[in-house]
Scaffold this active site. Structure first.
Site, short mmCIF file in Angstrom:
data_model
loop_
_atom_site.label_atom_id
_atom_site.label_comp_id
_atom_site.label_asym_id
_atom_site.label_seq_id
_atom_site.Cartn_x
_atom_site.Cartn_y
_atom_site.Cartn_z
N ASN A 95 -41.04 -46.35 30.28
CA ASN A 95 -42.18 -45.42 29.71
C ASN A 95 -43.54 -46.26 29.74
O ASN A 95 -43.37 -47.46 30.28
CB ASN A 95 -41.76 -44.87 28.22
CG ASN A 95 -41.39 -46.19 27.16
OD1 ASN A 95 -42.53 -47.13 27.10
ND2 ASN A 95 -40.35 -46.36 26.87
N ASP A 134 -34.29 -43.11 24.96
CA ASP A 134 -33.24 -42.31 24.31
C ASP A 134 -32.02 -42.15 25.22
O ASP A 134 -30.79 -41.87 24.63
CB ASP A 134 -33.74 -40.75 23.93
CG ASP A 134 -34.67 -40.74 22.86
OD1 ASP A 134 -34.59 -41.86 21.83
OD2 ASP A 134 -35.81 -40.37 22.92
N LYS A 146 -38.85 -37.38 11.37
CA LYS A 146 -38.47 -38.68 11.63
C LYS A 146 -38.42 -39.41 10.48
O LYS A 146 -37.33 -40.43 10.21
CB LYS A 146 -39.35 -39.45 12.87
CG LYS A 146 -39.04 -38.68 14.14
CD LYS A 146 -39.79 -39.15 15.09
CE LYS A 146 -39.52 -38.47 16.59
NZ LYS A 146 -40.43 -38.54 17.66
O1 PMT Z 1 -47.02 -50.48 23.32
P1 PMT Z 1 -48.35 -49.91 23.57
O2 PMT Z 1 -48.97 -49.42 24.62
O3 PMT Z 1 -49.50 -50.69 22.46
O4 PMT Z 1 -48.45 -48.36 22.74
C1 PMT Z 1 -47.87 -48.21 21.46
C2 PMT Z 1 -46.61 -47.07 21.23
C3 PMT Z 1 -47.42 -45.62 21.66
C4 PMT Z 1 -45.51 -47.26 21.97
C5 PMT Z 1 -46.47 -47.01 19.55
O5 PMT Z 1 -47.43 -46.91 18.99
C6 PMT Z 1 -45.46 -46.28 19.39
O6 PMT Z 1 -45.80 -44.99 19.21
N1 PMT Z 1 -44.03 -46.31 19.21
C7 PMT Z 1 -43.04 -45.57 18.98
C8 PMT Z 1 -42.67 -45.02 20.20
C9 PMT Z 1 -41.56 -44.04 20.27
O7 PMT Z 1 -40.41 -44.36 21.01
O8 PMT Z 1 -41.54 -43.18 19.48
P2 PMT Z 1 -40.16 -42.16 19.25
O9 PMT Z 1 -40.76 -41.00 18.59
O10 PMT Z 1 -39.23 -41.83 20.41
O11 PMT Z 1 -39.34 -42.83 18.35
C10 PMT Z 1 -39.07 -42.84 16.80
C11 PMT Z 1 -38.94 -44.22 16.30
O12 PMT Z 1 -37.45 -44.73 16.45
C12 PMT Z 1 -39.65 -45.39 16.87
O13 PMT Z 1 -39.83 -46.28 15.76
C13 PMT Z 1 -38.64 -46.03 17.89
O14 PMT Z 1 -38.56 -47.49 17.93
C14 PMT Z 1 -37.37 -45.67 17.24
N2 PMT Z 1 -36.34 -45.50 18.12
C15 PMT Z 1 -36.03 -44.24 18.97
C16 PMT Z 1 -34.99 -44.23 20.03
C17 PMT Z 1 -33.96 -45.05 19.83
N3 PMT Z 1 -32.84 -44.86 20.82
N4 PMT Z 1 -34.04 -46.12 18.85
C18 PMT Z 1 -34.87 -46.51 17.94
O15 PMT Z 1 -35.01 -47.11 17.18
#
Ligand code: PMT
Length: 401
Positions: A209, A278, A337
């Protein structure tokens, strides 16, 4: 910002010693009282007079000779200092410091210091990559020394690679961060994840990503500057390592999962800024996949949700912070979340908004607290956002006590 701050600047013997003159000039220009210690080898590259003219203070280089105003140079230059900076820091000074050797004014001053110490290595590319030097850096990081990593480029001996002294701007930024620190995270261990994981398809391709790692690295830098021990579990990025953090490089979601689980038992705070894939390919091809038909299908399987697993087995006293990267329905998804993963705080960013999310130097976030409160922050530099998030984390920890 640096008005009245006492900074001891150690200059050691490398060609980059001439660049320390620019640093001394910038520090003095911002109002700091700059006291330079030169090693004997540094004197082969630059004259003390250069630093005396730029700082207005006598340069010290002899353990046994006191300059005006100093009774015992190594005790005064460490005891009075708000910060000790060594730029450039040669392989030799790193080796001595890592092994407790004190055989001249600079090494005795460093060992006698109780203030933060910032080391800015600069040396030949192969010397920097040498196992002994790298081991010394790891050891010094564990001791609590802060670093500004050298840059990649052409070094004076003609080689290309990592070894060139970091720019004055990067060193000034690290100095500002260290001097601004409220020190409120001393004694805490923080695990930060950063970057976008890579899920291999075959030996040459992967699914990933747009995460650059900037948000996670800013959090690691901010927590370290506030006195925390920081473990930075990072997917591949092009960013230099923030000063003082312990790097744990990973590539895939499953590698990130095992790294986070390894450090979780000793952690007080976990902040998951990484964009974790994911799904991963069910099978990774052993050889490069060749073009065959017009269409091709990849079978994907779910990766472990690291944060959800931490939330499900949350330990008393641990603060869990998640991020949500959204493109629509930010509030609804953020709340889901926050409660679904049993978090204390969720940082939501709409990654479609200019100035927010992936790759940019700024972010625009909304903080969702477990108690229901929501705080919207304006567009800010990612380091400033990081400090706001840490302020919120420290407030949550106080109220949860
Ligand atoms: O890295 P940059 O370019 O500075 O950009 C910053 C960012 C946009 C990446 C950052 O601000 C951000 O939003 N990070 C989380 C991105 C994300 O994967 O979000 P999500 O909504 O898919 O996941 C929710 C949370 O669960 C996140 O804290 C993620 O780390 C965690 N997660 C998700 C999937 C997974 N399999 N395991 C996890 O721990």
């Amino acid at each position: 910002m640096l008005e009245g701050r006492f900074i001891t600047l150690g200059v050691t013997g490398g060609i980059a010693a001439y660049k320390a003159a620019d640093l001394a000039s910038k520090l003095a220009g911002q109002g700091a009282a700059v006291h330079v210690i030169m090693t004997r080898s540094a004197g082969e590259f630059v004259r003390p007079l250069t630093f005396e003219a730029l700082t207005g203070n006598t340069v010290n280089s002899d353990l046994f000779v006191s300059s005006p105003g100093l009774k015992m140079p190594h005790i005064d230059l460490s005891g009075q200092a708000d910060l000790l900076v060594v730029a450039p820091a040669t392989a030799n000074i790193l080796g001595k410091l890592a092994h407790g050797i004190a055989d001249d004014l600079l090494t005795t001053t460093l060992l006698a210091s109780t203030c933060p110490v910032l080391l800015c290595p600069a040396m030949n590319v192969h010397m920097y990559a040498n196992k002994a030097v790298q081991e010394n850096i790891v050891k010094l990081t564990e001791f609590g020394y802060h670093f500004v990593e050298p840059e990649v480029g052409r070094v004076a001996c003609g080689h290309f690679g990592r070894g060139r002294l970091a720019g004055t701007g990067a060193i000034m930024r690290a100095i500002t961060v260290l001097l601004q620190s409220p020190g409120d995270m001393k004694g805490l261990t923080v695990v930060v994840t950063a970057g976008g994981t890579r899920e291999p398809i075959d030996p040459v391709r992967y699914i990933s990503n747009h995460s650059s790692g900037k948000m996670g690295y800013a959090l690691a830098e901010a927590a370290s500057s506030r006195g925390a021990r920081v473990i930075l579990v990072s997917a591949p990025t092009a960013l230099p390592q923030p000063p003082g953090v312990e790097p744990v490089p990973v590539e895939t979601a499953r590698e990130m999962h095992s790294a986070v689980m390894r450090y979780y038992p000793g952690a007080d705070i976990v902040i998951k800024a990484a964009a974790v894939a994911d799904y991963r390919c069910e099978r990774q091809a052993a050889d490069k996949i060749k073009k065959t038909g017009e269409k091709m299908t990849l079978e994907l399987v779910r990766n472990p949700d690291i944060l959800a697993e931490l939330g499900a087995g949350k330990r008393e006293g641990v603060t869990l912070v998640g991020f949500a990267a959204e493109t629509s329905q930010l509030e609804k998804n953020a709340r889901e979340k926050l409660s679904g993963k049993n978090l204390d705080l969720l940082v939501a960013n709409d990654v479609t908004v200019p100035g927010a999310g992936f790759g940019s130097d700024t972010n625009i976030v909304k903080l969702f607290f477990a108690g229901g409160r929501v705080e919207a922050l304006p567009e800010m530099d990612k380091l400033a956002v990081a400090h706001k998030i840490l302020d919120a984390v420290m407030t949550v920890r106080k109220t949860n006590k």
